[in-house]
Design a protein around this motif. Structure first.
Motif, mmCIF file in Angstrom:
data_model
loop_
_atom_site.group_PDB
_atom_site.id
_atom_site.type_symbol
_atom_site.label_atom_id
_atom_site.label_comp_id
_atom_site.label_asym_id
_atom_site.label_seq_id
_atom_site.Cartn_x
_atom_site.Cartn_y
_atom_site.Cartn_z
ATOM 1 N N TRP A 130 0.835 -1.208 0.000
ATOM 2 C CA TRP A 130 0.000 0.000 0.000
ATOM 3 C C TRP A 130 0.868 1.256 0.000
ATOM 4 N N LEU A 131 1.923 1.270 0.809
ATOM 5 C CA LEU A 131 2.782 2.453 0.882
ATOM 6 C C LEU A 131 3.474 2.751 -0.448
ATOM 7 N N LEU A 132 3.800 1.717 -1.202
ATOM 8 C CA LEU A 132 4.440 1.962 -2.500
ATOM 9 C C LEU A 132 3.523 2.695 -3.472
ATOM 10 N N THR A 133 2.211 2.647 -3.242
ATOM 11 C CA THR A 133 1.297 3.358 -4.132
ATOM 12 C C THR A 133 1.397 4.875 -3.957
ATOM 13 N N PHE A 134 2.063 5.328 -2.909
ATOM 14 C CA PHE A 134 2.224 6.761 -2.675
ATOM 15 C C PHE A 134 3.446 7.358 -3.365
ATOM 16 N N ILE A 135 4.221 6.550 -4.060
ATOM 17 C CA ILE A 135 5.411 7.041 -4.740
ATOM 18 C C ILE A 135 4.986 7.889 -5.932
ATOM 19 N N ASP A 136 5.614 9.048 -6.052
ATOM 20 C CA ASP A 136 5.305 9.979 -7.129
ATOM 21 C C ASP A 136 6.029 9.542 -8.406
ATOM 22 N N SER A 137 5.385 8.676 -9.167
ATOM 23 C CA SER A 137 5.941 8.164 -10.415
ATOM 24 C C SER A 137 4.788 7.825 -11.341
ATOM 25 N N GLN A 138 4.995 8.050 -12.628
ATOM 26 C CA GLN A 138 3.944 7.720 -13.596
ATOM 27 C C GLN A 138 3.872 6.222 -13.866
ATOM 28 N N HIS A 139 4.941 5.498 -13.534
ATOM 29 C CA HIS A 139 5.003 4.076 -13.850
ATOM 30 C C HIS A 139 5.359 3.274 -12.602
#
Length: 113
Positions: free
Chosen positions: A50-59
């Motif tokens: 879940w926390l990885l979904t907060f990374i500011d990346s388009q991919h």
């Protein structure tokens, strides 16, 4: 909160959650702990994802690739703080190289070519 700070906090939290979750399985299988260790372990692994979904990346792949460097550095911190084994200079050099690579992957300039 600026995107850079949010990404760094998300990566740090994800690393702690993933390592703790994996350690719960390690403790159960390798250290003879109760299977009940799997319950918080699984919850911790879900928190990691879940926390990885907060990374500011388009991919997602780019966010996951950059996370690899953070994971390596965090695993060495875990080894030191939780397991009591201090990283040597080669561990630290390797972690620095991985973090530099993660930074290039995540924040390198992107062009059309």
């Amino acid at each position: 909160m600026p995107a850079l700070t949010a990404s760094l906090l998300a990566y740090a939290g994800a690393a702690l959650a993933e390592i703790a979750g994996c350690f719960a399985f390690w403790a159960w299988l390798k250290l003879g702990k109760s299977p009940l260790w799997l319950v918080p372990g699984l919850m911790s692994l879900a928190l990691f994802a879940w926390l990885l979904t907060f990374i500011d990346s388009q991919h997602a792949g780019r966010a996951f690739a950059a996370y690899g460097g953070v994971y390596i550095a965090a695993a060495l911190c875990w080894m030191w703080v939780v397991e009591g084994s201090r990283p040597d200079r080669w561990d630290l050099i390797g972690a620095a190289v991985c973090l530099a690579g993660a930074a290039v992957i995540l924040w390198g300039p992107r062009g059309s070519g």
